[in-house]
Design an enzyme around this catalytic site. Structure first.
Site, PDB file in Angstrom:
ATOM      1  N   HIS A  72      47.230 -42.715   2.662  1.00  0.00           N
ATOM      2  CA  HIS A  72      47.464 -41.387   2.777  1.00  0.00           C
ATOM      3  C   HIS A  72      49.399 -41.036   2.631  1.00  0.00           C
ATOM      4  O   HIS A  72      49.590 -40.158   1.840  1.00  0.00           O
ATOM      5  CB  HIS A  72      47.295 -40.971   3.884  1.00  0.00           C
ATOM      6  CG  HIS A  72      47.818 -39.794   4.413  1.00  0.00           C
ATOM      7  ND1 HIS A  72      47.193 -38.558   3.989  1.00  0.00           N
ATOM      8  CD2 HIS A  72      48.577 -39.356   5.281  1.00  0.00           C
ATOM      9  CE1 HIS A  72      47.816 -37.569   4.980  1.00  0.00           C
ATOM     10  NE2 HIS A  72      48.787 -38.191   5.364  1.00  0.00           N
ATOM     11  N   GLU A  73      49.893 -41.686   3.232  1.00  0.00           N
ATOM     12  CA  GLU A  73      51.105 -42.262   3.300  1.00  0.00           C
ATOM     13  C   GLU A  73      52.373 -41.756   1.927  1.00  0.00           C
ATOM     14  O   GLU A  73      52.891 -41.224   1.464  1.00  0.00           O
ATOM     15  CB  GLU A  73      52.014 -42.997   3.944  1.00  0.00           C
ATOM     16  CG  GLU A  73      51.498 -43.063   5.340  1.00  0.00           C
ATOM     17  CD  GLU A  73      52.426 -41.726   6.333  1.00  0.00           C
ATOM     18  OE1 GLU A  73      53.448 -41.356   6.131  1.00  0.00           O
ATOM     19  OE2 GLU A  73      51.834 -41.036   6.780  1.00  0.00           O
TER      20      GLU A  73
ATOM     21  N   PHE B 210      45.747 -45.849   5.722  1.00  0.00           N
ATOM     22  CA  PHE B 210      46.951 -45.113   6.507  1.00  0.00           C
ATOM     23  C   PHE B 210      48.036 -44.695   5.393  1.00  0.00           C
ATOM     24  O   PHE B 210      49.176 -43.920   4.604  1.00  0.00           O
ATOM     25  CB  PHE B 210      47.345 -45.521   7.981  1.00  0.00           C
ATOM     26  CG  PHE B 210      48.125 -45.191   8.562  1.00  0.00           C
ATOM     27  CD1 PHE B 210      48.992 -43.707   7.624  1.00  0.00           C
ATOM     28  CD2 PHE B 210      49.014 -46.495   9.531  1.00  0.00           C
ATOM     29  CE1 PHE B 210      49.661 -43.888   9.128  1.00  0.00           C
ATOM     30  CE2 PHE B 210      50.044 -45.790  10.104  1.00  0.00           C
ATOM     31  CZ  PHE B 210      50.562 -44.287   9.896  1.00  0.00           C
TER      32      PHE B 210
ATOM     33  N   GLN C 118      56.096 -45.115  16.017  1.00  0.00           N
ATOM     34  CA  GLN C 118      55.390 -43.762  17.191  1.00  0.00           C
ATOM     35  C   GLN C 118      55.099 -45.366  17.863  1.00  0.00           C
ATOM     36  O   GLN C 118      54.876 -46.387  17.230  1.00  0.00           O
ATOM     37  CB  GLN C 118      54.586 -43.876  16.191  1.00  0.00           C
ATOM     38  CG  GLN C 118      53.435 -44.281  15.610  1.00  0.00           C
ATOM     39  CD  GLN C 118      52.035 -44.042  15.117  1.00  0.00           C
ATOM     40  OE1 GLN C 118      51.550 -42.578  14.519  1.00  0.00           O
ATOM     41  NE2 GLN C 118      51.065 -44.578  13.557  1.00  0.00           N
TER      42      GLN C 118
ATOM     43  N   HIS D 283      55.212 -45.090  11.542  1.00  0.00           N
ATOM     44  CA  HIS D 283      54.170 -43.683  10.735  1.00  0.00           C
ATOM     45  C   HIS D 283      55.141 -43.737   9.500  1.00  0.00           C
ATOM     46  O   HIS D 283      53.911 -43.494   9.044  1.00  0.00           O
ATOM     47  CB  HIS D 283      54.561 -42.645  11.465  1.00  0.00           C
ATOM     48  CG  HIS D 283      53.258 -41.300  11.774  1.00  0.00           C
ATOM     49  ND1 HIS D 283      53.436 -40.590  12.180  1.00  0.00           N
ATOM     50  CD2 HIS D 283      52.611 -41.371  10.565  1.00  0.00           C
ATOM     51  CE1 HIS D 283      52.325 -39.945  11.644  1.00  0.00           C
ATOM     52  NE2 HIS D 283      51.832 -40.005  10.804  1.00  0.00           N
TER      53      HIS D 283
ATOM     54  N   LYS E 165      50.843 -38.668   0.247  1.00  0.00           N
ATOM     55  CA  LYS E 165      51.105 -37.635   0.561  1.00  0.00           C
ATOM     56  C   LYS E 165      53.132 -37.284   0.432  1.00  0.00           C
ATOM     57  O   LYS E 165      53.636 -36.311   0.008  1.00  0.00           O
ATOM     58  CB  LYS E 165      51.534 -36.978   2.118  1.00  0.00           C
ATOM     59  CG  LYS E 165      51.647 -35.296   2.506  1.00  0.00           C
ATOM     60  CD  LYS E 165      51.231 -35.654   3.423  1.00  0.00           C
ATOM     61  CE  LYS E 165      51.833 -34.025   4.642  1.00  0.00           C
ATOM     62  NZ  LYS E 165      51.029 -33.986   5.603  1.00  0.00           N
ATOM     63  N   HIS E 166      53.526 -38.355   1.206  1.00  0.00           N
ATOM     64  CA  HIS E 166      54.944 -38.386   0.647  1.00  0.00           C
ATOM     65  C   HIS E 166      56.046 -39.682  -0.185  1.00  0.00           C
ATOM     66  O   HIS E 166      56.446 -38.651  -0.630  1.00  0.00           O
ATOM     67  CB  HIS E 166      55.332 -39.040   2.137  1.00  0.00           C
ATOM     68  CG  HIS E 166      54.941 -38.391   3.220  1.00  0.00           C
ATOM     69  ND1 HIS E 166      55.372 -36.944   4.393  1.00  0.00           N
ATOM     70  CD2 HIS E 166      54.152 -38.329   4.429  1.00  0.00           C
ATOM     71  CE1 HIS E 166      54.842 -36.617   4.526  1.00  0.00           C
ATOM     72  NE2 HIS E 166      54.171 -37.581   5.355  1.00  0.00           N
TER      73      HIS E 166
END
EC number: 4.6.1.19
Length: 230
Positions: free
Chosen positions: A118-119, A115, A38, A65, A122-123
């Site tokens: 979360h990444e 951050f 990003q 990102h 989730k991924h």
């Protein structure tokens, strides 16, 4: 007797079905990665604004990102393994590079760990059959080094100066430099102008090599988009 046998069959089916559905959404079940970077200027000039990380204002460069497992039909797995939470101690040797190449811009200001957590959760947990937690973040950092987006754009005379550039020229300059077709995502600044926000590149299942994207995300940009300063 027949009722008893039928009941036993039903119980067996109920035991088996959860494992079947679990396997279908396991971390082994994905086709490729989206590697998403990003532009910080386009994150910060929206109506939501941004907050710099505790380490200070990031460099005027594309930041990571995420690295997102995806299916060829355009859908994706998420939150695949709650038993493997983010553990910053596993990436202690990467933290300096993470703060530079994967900075947080969310408010309130932070170190970046929320951050990254979360990444990963989730991924990243959806790619554990291929790469573990340390490898997940290392892979993203390696891809960042391989794909100098800002260099590709400035070499073509496309600079973060607030001017408008054609979407086609942005895509073409990145493809010419990197060798693969990017997907460009736009957002809108505080005045409603369409601008370059994120660039998606596709990566094979191993995380080691770029590939042509089997499918692109939804959404589109205008023919001319701004490239804001940061």
């Amino acid at each position: 007797m027949k009722i008893l046998l039928a009941s036993l069959c039903l119980i067996s089916l109920l035991v088996i079905l959860p494992s079947v559905f679990s396997a279908s959404s396991s971390s082994e079940d994905f086709d490729f990665f989206y590697f998403v970077q990003q532009w910080p200027g386009s994150y910060c000039d929206t109506q939501k604004k941004c907050c710099y990380p505790n380490s200070g204002k990031p460099a005027a460069d594309f930041g990571i990102h995420g690295l997102w497992p995806n299916y060829k039909d355009g859908t994706y797995p998420s939150n695949c393994d709650a038993s493997k939470p983010f553990d910053s101690s596993t990436i202690s040797d990467l933290l300096t590079s993470m703060k530079k190449s994967w900075p947080t811009l969310a408010c309130p200001s932070g170190s970046g760990e929320a951050f990254w957590e979360h990444e990963w959760e989730k991924h990243g947990t959806c790619s554990e059959s291929v790469i573990d937690q340390h490898e997940y973040f290392q892979t993203a950092l390696n891809l960042k080094q391989k794909t100098n987006l800002l260099g590709a754009l400035t070499k073509a005379g496309i600079n973060p100066d607030g001017k408008s550039y054609s979407l086609e020229s942005i895509r073409d300059s990145i493809k010419e430099s990197i060798g693969f077709t990017p997907w460009v995502e736009c957002n809108r600044d505080g005045s409603g102008n369409s601008q370059l926000y994120q660039v998606y590149l596709c990566v094979d299942r191993s995380g080691s090599g770029l590939i042509e994207c089997p499918v692109f995300p939804h959404g589109k940009c205008g023919a001319e988009i701004e490239f804001p300063s940061f």
